[in-house]
Design an enzyme around this catalytic site. Structure first.
Site, PDB file in Angstrom:
ATOM      1  N   HIS A 123       0.880  -1.182   0.000  1.00  0.00           N
ATOM      2  CA  HIS A 123       0.000   0.000   0.000  1.00  0.00           C
ATOM      3  C   HIS A 123       0.914   1.228   0.000  1.00  0.00           C
ATOM      4  O   HIS A 123       2.032   1.185   0.516  1.00  0.00           O
ATOM      5  CB  HIS A 123      -0.834  -0.047   1.285  1.00  0.00           C
ATOM      6  CG  HIS A 123      -1.887   1.003   1.404  1.00  0.00           C
ATOM      7  ND1 HIS A 123      -1.605   2.298   1.778  1.00  0.00           N
ATOM      8  CD2 HIS A 123      -3.236   0.950   1.232  1.00  0.00           C
ATOM      9  CE1 HIS A 123      -2.735   2.986   1.839  1.00  0.00           C
ATOM     10  NE2 HIS A 123      -3.744   2.193   1.512  1.00  0.00           N
ATOM     11  N   ASP A 200       3.301  -4.820   7.803  1.00  0.00           N
ATOM     12  CA  ASP A 200       2.080  -4.024   7.711  1.00  0.00           C
ATOM     13  C   ASP A 200       0.890  -4.963   7.953  1.00  0.00           C
ATOM     14  O   ASP A 200       0.501  -5.734   7.077  1.00  0.00           O
ATOM     15  CB  ASP A 200       2.005  -3.370   6.320  1.00  0.00           C
ATOM     16  CG  ASP A 200       0.733  -2.550   6.142  1.00  0.00           C
ATOM     17  OD1 ASP A 200      -0.155  -2.616   7.020  1.00  0.00           O
ATOM     18  OD2 ASP A 200       0.614  -1.862   5.113  1.00  0.00           O
ATOM     19  N   GLN A 203      -4.360  -5.182   7.124  1.00  0.00           N
ATOM     20  CA  GLN A 203      -5.425  -6.090   6.691  1.00  0.00           C
ATOM     21  C   GLN A 203      -5.407  -7.377   7.504  1.00  0.00           C
ATOM     22  O   GLN A 203      -6.455  -7.861   7.930  1.00  0.00           O
ATOM     23  CB  GLN A 203      -5.264  -6.430   5.194  1.00  0.00           C
ATOM     24  CG  GLN A 203      -5.365  -5.243   4.260  1.00  0.00           C
ATOM     25  CD  GLN A 203      -6.782  -4.662   4.166  1.00  0.00           C
ATOM     26  OE1 GLN A 203      -7.776  -5.314   4.473  1.00  0.00           O
ATOM     27  NE2 GLN A 203      -6.881  -3.415   3.731  1.00  0.00           N
ATOM     28  N   LYS A 226     -10.106  -0.253  10.479  1.00  0.00           N
ATOM     29  CA  LYS A 226     -10.366  -1.523   9.786  1.00  0.00           C
ATOM     30  C   LYS A 226     -10.684  -2.626  10.796  1.00  0.00           C
ATOM     31  O   LYS A 226     -11.196  -3.680  10.438  1.00  0.00           O
ATOM     32  CB  LYS A 226      -9.150  -1.927   8.947  1.00  0.00           C
ATOM     33  CG  LYS A 226      -8.847  -0.953   7.805  1.00  0.00           C
ATOM     34  CD  LYS A 226      -7.764  -1.495   6.921  1.00  0.00           C
ATOM     35  CE  LYS A 226      -7.002  -0.408   6.191  1.00  0.00           C
ATOM     36  NZ  LYS A 226      -7.705   0.196   5.082  1.00  0.00           N
ATOM     37  N   CYS A 365      -4.685   2.488  -3.637  1.00  0.00           N
ATOM     38  CA  CYS A 365      -3.408   2.969  -3.076  1.00  0.00           C
ATOM     39  C   CYS A 365      -2.303   1.934  -3.276  1.00  0.00           C
ATOM     40  O   CYS A 365      -1.491   1.679  -2.375  1.00  0.00           O
ATOM     41  CB  CYS A 365      -3.529   3.320  -1.592  1.00  0.00           C
ATOM     42  SG  CYS A 365      -4.608   4.697  -1.285  1.00  0.00           S
TER      43      CYS A 365
HETATM   44  N1  PLP Z   1      -1.596  -0.760   4.494  1.00  0.00           N
HETATM   45  C1  PLP Z   1      -2.591  -1.503   3.990  1.00  0.00           C
HETATM   46  C2  PLP Z   1      -2.299  -2.914   3.556  1.00  0.00           C
HETATM   47  C3  PLP Z   1      -3.869  -0.979   3.868  1.00  0.00           C
HETATM   48  O1  PLP Z   1      -4.852  -1.720   3.346  1.00  0.00           O
HETATM   49  C4  PLP Z   1      -4.098   0.355   4.302  1.00  0.00           C
HETATM   50  C5  PLP Z   1      -5.442   0.976   4.152  1.00  0.00           C
HETATM   51  O2  PLP Z   1      -6.150   0.722   3.198  1.00  0.00           O
HETATM   52  C6  PLP Z   1      -3.047   1.086   4.846  1.00  0.00           C
HETATM   53  C7  PLP Z   1      -1.803   0.496   4.917  1.00  0.00           C
HETATM   54  C8  PLP Z   1      -3.217   2.503   5.333  1.00  0.00           C
HETATM   55  O3  PLP Z   1      -4.029   2.533   6.449  1.00  0.00           O
HETATM   56  P1  PLP Z   1      -4.487   3.940   7.072  1.00  0.00           P
HETATM   57  O4  PLP Z   1      -5.020   4.751   5.916  1.00  0.00           O
HETATM   58  O5  PLP Z   1      -5.536   3.577   8.046  1.00  0.00           O
HETATM   59  O6  PLP Z   1      -3.318   4.572   7.701  1.00  0.00           O
END
Ligand code: PLP
Length: 407
Positions: A123, A200, A203, A226, A365
Site C-alpha cells: 500500500h 504491515d 489487513q 479496519k 493505493c
Molecule cells: N496498508 C494496507 C495494507 C492498507 O490496506 C491500508 C489501508 O487501506 C493502509 C496500509 C493505510 O491505512 P491507514 O489509511 O488507516 O493509515
C-alpha cells in the site's frame, strides 16, 4: 461467545439499513469496517459522561479518561501477543505508524546505498515514507514481485537480501489480492542477516490471530478503523531493541519530562513517541472493538471468513468473463477484478451501488501493483466477519447485470 452470524450482524446497526432501496451489502471492509453497537456506545459514553484530556489533570474526569485510555495499551498488547504494553505506541493508524519508523528509526540510521526491500503489493502507506528516504538519503528501494497467482515466495524476498539490506517492509496481507505472506520465514532470514522487518498488519490483523513474538518482527502496524474501531485510532508494536534505537520525530506535550530555555529531557517510551493530545476517544473505542473481536474469537472469525472466501472463489470462478486478480493458495477474502468488457471499475461499482452493494473501485493505493498487473483500476469486494454467502450471491447477481449492460 460462539460464532453466531445473525447475532453478530445484529451487533452492527448499519447493516440493517437500505441503500438505494435495497438491503445494504457492505463489501468495502478492506477500506474501512463498520462498527458494532458496543463501540458506538463506548464513544458516546466517553463524550457524554467521561471525557477530559489525558495524563495532565488531577481532577476526577481526567483520571477516569486516562485510566480508560491507558487500559487500551494492555488490550492491544494482548491482541498482538506483545511481551509488554510498553512495546505498544498509540497513533492514528498505519500511515502514522510507518512514518514513525521512517523518521524516528530509519532516517537517523540509514545511509546512501542502504537497501529497503518492499513487495510489489505494498500500500502507498508502506511505499511513500521509503521514497522519502530514497530522495533525502539516497537509500535504494528493492522491489520483489509476486508470481502469476499473486503469491509471494518468501525465498524470493530472502534472495533479494544483501549486506546493505537494512529493512524489509512488507505487508502481511495484500489489500488488493488478499495474498497472505509468510512473514515469519522472512523475519527469521532478515534478522540472521542483520536487517529489521516491518510488517504491515493493516489487513491481516482484521482476519486472523496475530502473534508478534512468534513472527519475531521488529515493527507491526495496525489501523483501528479496519478493526471495527473508530477512524483516527491505531497502534504500532515495536520490539524493545528497536525502541532503544529510536529518536522522537514529533515534539510537543506528553513526550517530555522537563523543558527549559536551553535544556530538554524526554519521557520514556511509549509516550516518547506520542506527542500532543492523542485521539483519546478513538483509542478508547478501539479498545472496545478489539475486545469485541477477541470475544467473538479470532480463530472463529478466520474460520468463518475462510468459508466465505472459498464460496466466493467458486462462485466468481464460474463467471468466465470476470478476471479475478490473484489466486494464491494463501488468499484471504479480498477479491479484485475486472470484466472482459471495456467497462471501467467505476462503472461496475456504480451499477453495484444501485443494487445496494458497496465495493471499492480504483487503484486501492497500490499503483506499483496496478502497473505490474497491467491494469489501471480494479473493483474490489472485501469481506468481514459479518458477511454471508447470501451476500456473495448478491454480488454475483450484480456482476451478471454489469456483464449484460457492458458487453
Ligand atoms: N496498508 C494496507 C495494507 C492498507 O490496506 C491500508 C489501508 O487501506 C493502509 C496500509 C493505510 O491505512 P491507514 O489509511 O488507516 O493509515
Amino acid at each position: 461467545m460462539s460464532f453466531d452470524i445473525s447475532a453478530i450482524r445484529s451487533d452492527f446497526p448499519i447493516l440493517g439499513r437500505e441503500v438505494n432501496n435495497r438491503p445494504l451489502v457492505y463489501l468495502d471492509n478492506g477500506a474501512s469496517a463498520q462498527k458494532p453497537q458496543v463501540v458506538i456506545d463506548a464513544v458516546a459514553k466517553a463524550y457524554s459522561e467521561e471525557y477530559s484530556n489525558v495524563h495532565r489533570g488531577l481532577h476526577y474526569l481526567s483520571n477516569v479518561t486516562t485510566d480508560k485510555y491507558e487500559a487500551v495499551r494492555g488490550k492491544i498488547a494482548k491482541f498482538l501477543n506483545s511481551p509488554s504494553e510498553d512495546n505498544i505506541v498509540f497513533n492514528s493508524g498505519t500511515t502514522e505508524g510507518i512514518n514513525l519508523v521512517a523518521y524516528s528509526w530509519a532516517m537517523p540510521r540509514f545511509e546512501a546505498g542502504d537497501e529497503i526491500i518492499l513487495s510489489i503489493m505494498e500500500h502507498h502507506a508502506n511505499i511513500v515514507p521509503w521514497h522519502f528516504l530514497r530522495e533525502r538519503l539516497g537509500v535504494k528501494i528493492i522491489w520483489v514481485d509476486v508470481d502469476e497467482t499473486g503469491d509471494l515466495d518468501p525465498e524470493k524476498v530472502i534472495a533479494a537480501m544483501t549486506a546493505r539490506t537494512k529493512l524489509v517492509a512488507i505487508t502481511h496481507m495484500s489489500n488488493v489480492l488478499g495474498t497472505v505472506i509468510d512473514v515469519k520465514t522472512i523475519t527469521r532470514a532478515a534478522q540472521a542477516k542483520g536487517a529489521a522487518v516491518l510488517v504491515d498488519g493493516s489487513q491481516s490483523a482484521v482476519h486472523m490471530p496475530i502473534d508478534v513474538q512468534d513472527i519475531g518482527c521488529d515493527f507491526f502496524v495496525i489501523t483501528g478503523h479496519k478493526l471495527y474501531g473508530p477512524s483516527g485510532s491505531g497502534a504500532i508494536y515495536i520490539a524493545s531493541e528497536r525502541i532503544a534505537e529510536m529518536r522522537p520525530f514529533m515534539g510537543g506535550g506528553d513526550m517530555i519530562r522537563e523543558v527549559g530555555r536551553d535544556i530538554i529531557t524526554y519521557n520514556d517510551a511509549p509516550m516518547l513517541f506520542e506527542a500532543g493530545t492523542p485521539g483519546i476517544v478513538q483509542q478508547i473505542g478501539l479498545g472496545v472493538a478489539i475486545e469485541y473481536m477477541m470475544d467473538v474469537g479470532m480463530q472463529a472469525i478466520a474460520k468463518h471468513e475462510s468459508s466465505i472466501c472459498d464460496y466466493a472463489r467458486s462462485k466468481l470462478d464460474e463467471l468466465d468473463w470476470l478476471n479475478v486478480q490473484g489466486n494464491s493458495h494463501t488468499k484471504g477474502a479480498i477479491f479484485s477484478f475486472t470484466l472482459d468488457s471495456p467497462a471501467h471499475a467505476h462503472d461496475i461499482s456504480t451499477v453495484l451501488d444501485k443494487k445496494g452493494i458497496a465495493v471499492r473501485a480504483g487503484h486501492h493505493c497500490a499503483q506499483p501493483l496496478m502497473e505490474y498487473l497491467n491494469v489501471t483500476a480494479t473493483c474490489r469486494a472485501s469481506f468481514a466477519m459479518y458477511n454471508t454467502t447470501q451476500e456473495v450471491d448478491a454480488l454475483v447477481d450484480g456482476l451478471e447485470l454489469c456483464n449484460e449492460l457492458f458487453s
